[in-house]
Design a protein around this motif. Structure first.
Motif, PDB file in Angstrom:
ATOM      1  N   TRP A  78       0.710  -0.622   0.253  1.00 62.12           N
ATOM      2  CA  TRP A  78       0.318   0.148  -0.173  1.00 62.12           C
ATOM      3  C   TRP A  78       0.644   0.942  -0.513  1.00 62.12           C
ATOM      4  O   TRP A  78       0.315   2.212  -0.721  1.00 62.12           O
ATOM      5  CB  TRP A  78      -1.111   0.049   1.690  1.00 62.12           C
ATOM      6  N   GLN A  79       1.953   1.392   0.603  1.00 62.25           N
ATOM      7  CA  GLN A  79       2.851   2.350   0.683  1.00 62.25           C
ATOM      8  C   GLN A  79       3.478   2.960  -0.411  1.00 62.25           C
ATOM      9  O   GLN A  79       3.389   3.388  -0.781  1.00 62.25           O
ATOM     10  CB  GLN A  79       4.669   1.717   1.383  1.00 62.25           C
ATOM     11  N   ASP A  80       3.753   1.557  -1.171  1.00 66.02           N
ATOM     12  CA  ASP A  80       4.214   1.555  -2.981  1.00 66.02           C
ATOM     13  C   ASP A  80       3.387   2.085  -4.020  1.00 66.02           C
ATOM     14  O   ASP A  80       3.626   2.631  -4.471  1.00 66.02           O
ATOM     15  CB  ASP A  80       4.657   0.097  -3.420  1.00 66.02           C
ATOM     16  N   PHE A  81       2.263   1.816  -3.907  1.00 69.82           N
ATOM     17  CA  PHE A  81       1.286   2.266  -4.144  1.00 69.82           C
ATOM     18  C   PHE A  81       0.845   3.825  -4.090  1.00 69.82           C
ATOM     19  O   PHE A  81       0.166   4.409  -4.687  1.00 69.82           O
ATOM     20  CB  PHE A  81      -0.331   1.239  -4.285  1.00 69.82           C
ATOM     21  N   VAL A  82       1.077   4.428  -2.581  1.00 68.85           N
ATOM     22  CA  VAL A  82       0.771   5.121  -2.996  1.00 68.85           C
ATOM     23  C   VAL A  82       2.198   6.292  -3.100  1.00 68.85           C
ATOM     24  O   VAL A  82       1.831   7.372  -3.823  1.00 68.85           O
ATOM     25  CB  VAL A  82       0.391   5.681  -0.868  1.00 68.85           C
ATOM     26  N   ARG A  83       3.082   6.153  -2.852  1.00 67.50           N
ATOM     27  CA  ARG A  83       4.103   6.790  -3.665  1.00 67.50           C
ATOM     28  C   ARG A  83       4.058   6.681  -5.165  1.00 67.50           C
ATOM     29  O   ARG A  83       4.183   8.120  -6.188  1.00 67.50           O
ATOM     30  CB  ARG A  83       5.527   5.682  -3.497  1.00 67.50           C
ATOM     31  N   ARG A  84       3.180   6.177  -5.700  1.00 65.77           N
ATOM     32  CA  ARG A  84       3.177   6.034  -7.136  1.00 65.77           C
ATOM     33  C   ARG A  84       2.034   6.640  -7.536  1.00 65.77           C
ATOM     34  O   ARG A  84       2.266   7.691  -8.629  1.00 65.77           O
ATOM     35  CB  ARG A  84       3.114   4.468  -7.969  1.00 65.77           C
ATOM     36  N   VAL A 123      -7.486   0.418  -1.860  1.00 67.24           N
ATOM     37  CA  VAL A 123      -6.305  -0.066  -0.777  1.00 67.24           C
ATOM     38  C   VAL A 123      -6.082   0.107  -0.029  1.00 67.24           C
ATOM     39  O   VAL A 123      -5.509  -0.276   1.077  1.00 67.24           O
ATOM     40  CB  VAL A 123      -4.810   0.421  -2.064  1.00 67.24           C
ATOM     41  N   LEU A 124      -6.061   1.605   0.367  1.00 64.12           N
ATOM     42  CA  LEU A 124      -6.314   1.813   1.730  1.00 64.12           C
ATOM     43  C   LEU A 124      -6.403   1.088   3.483  1.00 64.12           C
ATOM     44  O   LEU A 124      -6.392   0.016   3.911  1.00 64.12           O
ATOM     45  CB  LEU A 124      -5.777   3.613   2.251  1.00 64.12           C
ATOM     46  N   HIS A 125      -8.425   0.428   2.484  1.00 60.16           N
ATOM     47  CA  HIS A 125      -8.781  -0.184   3.266  1.00 60.16           C
ATOM     48  C   HIS A 125      -8.009  -1.977   3.343  1.00 60.16           C
ATOM     49  O   HIS A 125      -8.150  -2.310   4.721  1.00 60.16           O
ATOM     50  CB  HIS A 125     -10.124  -0.100   2.351  1.00 60.16           C
ATOM     51  N   ASP A 126      -7.852  -1.697   1.925  1.00 59.03           N
ATOM     52  CA  ASP A 126      -6.967  -3.229   1.956  1.00 59.03           C
ATOM     53  C   ASP A 126      -6.195  -3.661   3.355  1.00 59.03           C
ATOM     54  O   ASP A 126      -5.937  -4.240   3.888  1.00 59.03           O
ATOM     55  CB  ASP A 126      -7.333  -3.405   0.812  1.00 59.03           C
ATOM     56  N   ALA A 127      -5.303  -2.166   3.548  1.00 52.24           N
ATOM     57  CA  ALA A 127      -4.450  -2.322   4.139  1.00 52.24           C
ATOM     58  C   ALA A 127      -3.904  -2.227   5.778  1.00 52.24           C
ATOM     59  O   ALA A 127      -4.008  -2.517   6.556  1.00 52.24           O
ATOM     60  CB  ALA A 127      -3.479  -1.205   3.434  1.00 52.24           C
ATOM     61  N   GLY A 128      -5.494  -1.873   6.139  1.00 52.73           N
ATOM     62  CA  GLY A 128      -5.953  -2.055   7.084  1.00 52.73           C
ATOM     63  C   GLY A 128      -7.122  -0.781   7.958  1.00 52.73           C
ATOM     64  O   GLY A 128      -6.944  -0.706   9.240  1.00 52.73           O
ATOM     65  N   PHE A 129      -7.063   0.031   7.160  1.00 50.96           N
ATOM     66  CA  PHE A 129      -7.594   1.329   7.281  1.00 50.96           C
ATOM     67  C   PHE A 129      -9.092   1.686   7.673  1.00 50.96           C
ATOM     68  O   PHE A 129      -9.995   0.993   6.696  1.00 50.96           O
ATOM     69  CB  PHE A 129      -7.507   2.608   6.449  1.00 50.96           C
ATOM     70  N   ASP A 130      -9.880   2.482   8.897  1.00 48.12           N
ATOM     71  CA  ASP A 130     -11.192   1.550   9.020  1.00 48.12           C
ATOM     72  C   ASP A 130     -11.642   2.645   8.496  1.00 48.12           C
ATOM     73  O   ASP A 130     -11.497   3.515   7.721  1.00 48.12           O
ATOM     74  CB  ASP A 130     -11.614   1.221  10.538  1.00 48.12           C
ATOM     75  N   ASP A 131     -13.398   3.012   8.271  1.00 43.80           N
ATOM     76  CA  ASP A 131     -13.955   3.910   7.648  1.00 43.80           C
ATOM     77  C   ASP A 131     -14.052   4.838   7.887  1.00 43.80           C
ATOM     78  O   ASP A 131     -13.929   6.078   7.546  1.00 43.80           O
ATOM     79  CB  ASP A 131     -15.350   3.346   7.704  1.00 43.80           C
ATOM     80  N   GLU A 132     -13.202   5.381   9.100  1.00 51.92           N
ATOM     81  CA  GLU A 132     -13.700   6.702   9.785  1.00 51.92           C
ATOM     82  C   GLU A 132     -12.526   6.954   9.966  1.00 51.92           C
ATOM     83  O   GLU A 132     -12.555   8.183   9.729  1.00 51.92           O
ATOM     84  CB  GLU A 132     -13.306   6.542  11.648  1.00 51.92           C
ATOM     85  N   GLU A 133     -11.113   6.303   9.387  1.00 53.18           N
ATOM     86  CA  GLU A 133     -10.079   7.007   9.021  1.00 53.18           C
ATOM     87  C   GLU A 133      -9.235   7.209   7.450  1.00 53.18           C
ATOM     88  O   GLU A 133      -8.183   8.672   7.465  1.00 53.18           O
ATOM     89  CB  GLU A 133      -8.767   6.690  10.217  1.00 53.18           C
ATOM     90  N   LEU A 196       3.600   8.876   5.390  1.00 55.47           N
ATOM     91  CA  LEU A 196       3.304   7.908   4.713  1.00 55.47           C
ATOM     92  C   LEU A 196       3.247   7.288   6.414  1.00 55.47           C
ATOM     93  O   LEU A 196       2.708   6.065   6.851  1.00 55.47           O
ATOM     94  CB  LEU A 196       3.965   6.963   3.476  1.00 55.47           C
ATOM     95  N   THR A 197       4.323   7.382   6.878  1.00 56.72           N
ATOM     96  CA  THR A 197       4.712   6.788   8.507  1.00 56.72           C
ATOM     97  C   THR A 197       3.829   7.411   9.453  1.00 56.72           C
ATOM     98  O   THR A 197       3.135   6.774  10.205  1.00 56.72           O
ATOM     99  CB  THR A 197       6.076   7.573   9.066  1.00 56.72           C
ATOM    100  N   GLY A 198       3.686   8.587   8.775  1.00 61.66           N
ATOM    101  CA  GLY A 198       1.752   8.884   9.971  1.00 61.66           C
ATOM    102  C   GLY A 198       0.925   8.153   9.979  1.00 61.66           C
ATOM    103  O   GLY A 198       0.545   7.699  10.651  1.00 61.66           O
ATOM    104  N   LEU A 199       0.719   7.771   8.782  1.00 64.14           N
ATOM    105  CA  LEU A 199      -0.449   7.147   7.980  1.00 64.14           C
ATOM    106  C   LEU A 199      -0.555   5.986   8.756  1.00 64.14           C
ATOM    107  O   LEU A 199      -1.534   4.881   9.245  1.00 64.14           O
ATOM    108  CB  LEU A 199      -1.190   7.451   6.468  1.00 64.14           C
ATOM    109  N   GLU A 200       0.512   4.668   8.475  1.00 68.08           N
ATOM    110  CA  GLU A 200       0.734   4.289   9.012  1.00 68.08           C
ATOM    111  C   GLU A 200       0.787   3.906  10.698  1.00 68.08           C
ATOM    112  O   GLU A 200       0.079   2.895  11.305  1.00 68.08           O
ATOM    113  CB  GLU A 200       2.843   2.980   8.532  1.00 68.08           C
ATOM    114  N   ASP A 201       1.079   4.887  11.806  1.00 68.14           N
ATOM    115  CA  ASP A 201       0.980   4.656  12.786  1.00 68.14           C
ATOM    116  C   ASP A 201      -0.464   4.763  12.805  1.00 68.14           C
ATOM    117  O   ASP A 201      -1.233   4.359  14.507  1.00 68.14           O
ATOM    118  CB  ASP A 201       2.175   6.128  13.765  1.00 68.14           C
ATOM    119  N   LEU A 202      -0.866   5.726  12.600  1.00 69.54           N
ATOM    120  CA  LEU A 202      -2.530   6.098  12.526  1.00 69.54           C
ATOM    121  C   LEU A 202      -2.978   5.064  12.029  1.00 69.54           C
ATOM    122  O   LEU A 202      -4.323   4.447  12.798  1.00 69.54           O
ATOM    123  CB  LEU A 202      -2.801   6.905  11.602  1.00 69.54           C
ATOM    124  N   ARG A 203      -2.679   3.881  11.351  1.00 74.49           N
ATOM    125  CA  ARG A 203      -3.469   2.661  11.097  1.00 74.49           C
ATOM    126  C   ARG A 203      -3.279   1.815  12.093  1.00 74.49           C
ATOM    127  O   ARG A 203      -4.086   1.181  12.618  1.00 74.49           O
ATOM    128  CB  ARG A 203      -3.249   1.865   9.692  1.00 74.49           C
TER     129      ARG A 203
END
Length: 210
Positions: A78-84, A123-133, A196-203
């Motif tokens: 998911w990080q590489d997709f976001v970078r691209r 992609v973010l949903h599949d990586a574990g981000f919930d609907d609220e975030e 990306l680091t912050g989003l991963e921490d949030l997830r």
């Protein structure tokens, strides 16, 4: 008088002219665009019945349709997709910064652009981000990319160098000038990695068991 067998204008011709007007003047005006194309304003409405709003969405599509990815690559994190996604989105607007305020002033409706946002959300949903975030994550990325595209069109010297040896800002300006490459591009990559680091921490905070 017989009607011409082929239209005098096409949607793409109008969009290309509108983009040229934006790049040249920083503004988009339908009457001025019609004069530039040597047609009446009604001719533009013939091709864009929704008027200015539809024209702006057409410009969005023109810039992003072939740039923004609509599917992740096999095995892509998911990080590489976001970078691209972010890199290609930024590249679409770097050459046309005047288009950015138009894009942010109305709802995204262009199908291919929406499809790319939908893929980002999936992609973010599949990586574990919930609907609220998830929508906040998409918004943060969107704001960052468009802000970086505007920064790419900023003056070479964004901040005046005071020349004072005790000024951290002036020392940073001089140090950055001495670095190779484009300042805006370097700042984009630094900011994106921080995001990306912050989003991963949030997830991970939302998923204590992860």
């Amino acid at each position: 008088m017989a009607r011409p067998s082929t239209p005098l204008l096409s949607r793409e011709q109008i969009l290309r002219a509108a983009l040229e007007q934006l790049d040249r003047t920083g503004e988009l005006g339908l009457p001025k665009l019609a004069r530039q194309l040597d047609v009446g304003t009604s001719s533009l409405y013939h091709h864009f019945k929704g008027g200015r709003e539809e024209l702006v969405e057409g410009l969005r599509g023109l810039l992003t349709e072939e740039a923004m990815p609509e599917e992740p690559l096999p095995g892509e994190s998911w990080q590489d997709f976001v970078r691209r996604w972010a890199g290609r989105y930024r590249s679409a607007f770097v050459a046309h910064p005047a288009a950015v305020p138009l894009m942010t002033a109305q709802t995204v409706t262009h199908p291919s652009t929406l499809a790319s946002y939908e893929t980002l959300a999936r992609v973010l949903h599949d990586a574990g981000f919930d609907d609220e975030e998830l929508l906040h994550a998409v918004t943060v990325l969107d704001n960052f990319v468009l802000g970086s595209a505007l920064d790419a069109g900023a003056p070479v010297e964004v901040w005046a160098d005071s020349g004072r040896p005790d000024s951290p800002l002036s020392r940073a300006i001089r140090a950055t000038k001495a670095q190779p490459g484009d300042r805006s591009a370097r700042a984009f990559h630094l900011g994106l990695e921080s995001l990306l680091t912050g989003l991963e921490d949030l997830r991970d905070q939302d998923s204590p068991g992860r």
